[in-house]
Enzyme design. Structure first.
Site, short mmCIF file in Angstrom:
data_model
loop_
_atom_site.label_atom_id
_atom_site.label_comp_id
_atom_site.label_asym_id
_atom_site.label_seq_id
_atom_site.Cartn_x
_atom_site.Cartn_y
_atom_site.Cartn_z
N TYR A 154 -5.01 -12.31 5.27
CA TYR A 154 -4.01 -11.63 6.12
C TYR A 154 -3.41 -12.62 7.13
O TYR A 154 -2.19 -12.69 7.31
CB TYR A 154 -4.71 -10.47 6.82
CG TYR A 154 -3.82 -9.64 7.71
CD1 TYR A 154 -2.95 -8.68 7.17
CD2 TYR A 154 -3.87 -9.76 9.09
CE1 TYR A 154 -2.15 -7.90 7.99
CE2 TYR A 154 -3.08 -8.98 9.92
CZ TYR A 154 -2.22 -8.05 9.37
OH TYR A 154 -1.43 -7.28 10.19
N LYS A 158 0.47 -13.81 7.48
CA LYS A 158 1.25 -13.56 8.70
C LYS A 158 1.69 -14.87 9.36
O LYS A 158 2.75 -14.91 10.01
CB LYS A 158 0.44 -12.68 9.67
CG LYS A 158 0.19 -11.27 9.14
CD LYS A 158 1.49 -10.49 8.94
CE LYS A 158 1.27 -9.03 8.61
NZ LYS A 158 2.52 -8.28 8.50
P1 NAP Z 1 -0.08 1.20 7.87
O1 NAP Z 1 -0.17 2.39 8.78
O2 NAP Z 1 -1.19 0.91 6.93
O3 NAP Z 1 1.30 1.30 7.08
C1 NAP Z 1 1.65 0.31 6.16
C2 NAP Z 1 2.99 0.63 5.55
O4 NAP Z 1 3.30 -0.41 4.61
C3 NAP Z 1 3.01 1.94 4.81
O5 NAP Z 1 4.23 2.62 5.09
C4 NAP Z 1 2.97 1.52 3.34
O6 NAP Z 1 3.70 2.40 2.51
C5 NAP Z 1 3.72 0.21 3.40
N1 NAP Z 1 3.46 -0.65 2.25
C6 NAP Z 1 2.29 -1.22 1.86
N2 NAP Z 1 2.47 -1.93 0.73
C7 NAP Z 1 3.81 -1.81 0.41
C8 NAP Z 1 4.61 -2.31 -0.63
N3 NAP Z 1 4.10 -3.11 -1.59
N4 NAP Z 1 5.93 -2.00 -0.64
C9 NAP Z 1 6.47 -1.20 0.32
N5 NAP Z 1 5.73 -0.69 1.33
C10 NAP Z 1 4.43 -0.99 1.37
O7 NAP Z 1 0.10 -0.14 8.71
P2 NAP Z 1 0.65 -0.41 10.20
O8 NAP Z 1 -0.51 -0.57 11.08
O9 NAP Z 1 1.71 0.55 10.53
O10 NAP Z 1 1.26 -1.88 9.99
C11 NAP Z 1 2.65 -2.12 9.82
C12 NAP Z 1 2.90 -3.62 9.87
O11 NAP Z 1 2.45 -4.13 11.13
C13 NAP Z 1 2.14 -4.42 8.81
O12 NAP Z 1 2.93 -5.50 8.37
C14 NAP Z 1 0.93 -4.91 9.57
O13 NAP Z 1 0.40 -6.07 8.98
C15 NAP Z 1 1.54 -5.18 10.92
N6 NAP Z 1 0.58 -5.22 12.01
C16 NAP Z 1 -0.18 -4.13 12.32
C17 NAP Z 1 -1.08 -4.20 13.37
C18 NAP Z 1 -1.94 -3.04 13.78
O14 NAP Z 1 -2.80 -3.23 14.66
N7 NAP Z 1 -1.76 -1.86 13.23
C19 NAP Z 1 -1.23 -5.41 14.08
C20 NAP Z 1 -0.45 -6.50 13.74
C21 NAP Z 1 0.47 -6.39 12.70
P3 NAP Z 1 3.01 3.32 1.37
O15 NAP Z 1 1.82 3.98 2.01
O16 NAP Z 1 4.10 4.24 0.98
O17 NAP Z 1 2.61 2.38 0.28
#
Ligand code: NAP
Length: 246
Positions: A154, A158
């Site tokens: 990951y 990133k």
């Molecule tokens: P999440 O709740 O797990 O949601 C992830 C989203 O990505 C879902 O809508 C999922 O859609 C979509 N997704 C996954 N694989 C995909 C694909 N191959 N094509 C299209 N869509 C896809 O995650 P989140 O926490 O909101 O994270 C969103 C972003 O922020 C990510 O890039 C994550 O790495 C980043 N981020 C998150 C955090 C944190 O603490 N939460 C911290 C730093 C960065 P489906 O379910 O429809 O597949």
């Protein structure tokens, strides 16, 4: 603020992506709500946007599949004339120590988080260049800035997004297209909900502001970067992390 703009948000079915889609729509953009597996949740996102008076369209494709991405972008361009704002938010984790990490877990995280971002940028960049305007906002992570034990795949994906962001900012700058990354810290979503309680407590101690962030914290920064207020900002990595990476 964003009236007349077409925004595509990848992974907008839930979590941070959903909040980004809602906030962009609340600010006047027409939003393409991308999802891969969670159709019901993507519909919830659209229902929330439409019930607040916004405009959106659901679109299923995997960011990891370049043909699906290219077809989706062609369809959107044919219908709406182009994409003004691209938010690369879709992401997955497959955590584990490298010693125990399968090749599949390494490859799938790179394919979605890094190559997925490449795929969408490649698909939109030609029409953005022709239009001589555009905003690309990539969601990286504090793990890509600092590294994180148990997240080599990951963090590499990133950190790769950061290199891709800076390179694209240089490639597209002469066409009035800005490309920036946001590096969120720990944000309350399904992705962090699965962390064991003791890990959450340890992490919280490393956050100067003393608590996890919310999807809204990220969505507000995306909206700012997508707006006219940010027209002189490109190639930057903005940490929205409660001070974790300072
Ligand atoms: P999440 O709740 O797990 O949601 C992830 C989203 O990505 C879902 O809508 C999922 O859609 C979509 N997704 C996954 N694989 C995909 C694909 N191959 N094509 C299209 N869509 C896809 O995650 P989140 O926490 O909101 O994270 C969103 C972003 O922020 C990510 O890039 C994550 O790495 C980043 N981020 C998150 C955090 C944190 O603490 N939460 C911290 C730093 C960065 P489906 O379910 O429809 O597949």
């Amino acid at each position: 603020m964003l009236h007349g703009k077409i925004a595509m948000v990848t992974g907008a079915s839930k979590g941070i992506g959903r909040e980004i889609a809602i906030t962009l729509a609340n600010n006047g953009a027409t939003v393409i709500v991308n999802y891969n597996g969670s159709q019901e949740k993507a519909k919830e996102t659209c229902d929330l946007i439409e019930s607040a008076g916004g405009t959106c369209e659901m679109m299923k494709f995997s960011v990891a599949d370049s043909e699906e991405v290219s077809t989706a972008v062609k369809d959107i361009t044919a219908k709406y004339g182009g994409i003004n704002i691209l938010v690369n938010n879709a992401g997955i984790t497959r955590d584990g120590l490298v010693m125990k990490m399968s090749e599949e877990d390494f490859d799938s995280v790179i394919a979605t988080n890094l190559k997925g971002t490449f795929n969408t940028i490649k698909a939109v960049s030609r029409q953005m260049m022709k239009a001589r305007e555009g905003r690309i906002i990539n969601i990286s992570s504090v793990s890509g800035v600092l590294g994180n034990a148990g997240q080599a795949n990951y963090a590499a994906s990133k950190a790769g997004v950061i290199g891709l962001t800076k390179s694209m900012a240089r490639e597209l700058s002469t066409r009035n297209i800005t490309v920036n990354a946001i590096a969120p810290g720990f944000i309350t979503t399904d992705m962090t909900e699965i962390l064991p309680e003791d890990i959450k407590e340890t992490v919280t101690k490393q956050i100067p502001l003393g608590h996890f962030g919310t999807p809204k914290d990220i969505a507000e920064m995306v909206t700012f970067l997508a707006s006219g207020k940010a027209s002189y900002i490109t190639g930057q990595v903005i940490c929205v992390d409660g001070g974790m990476a300072m």
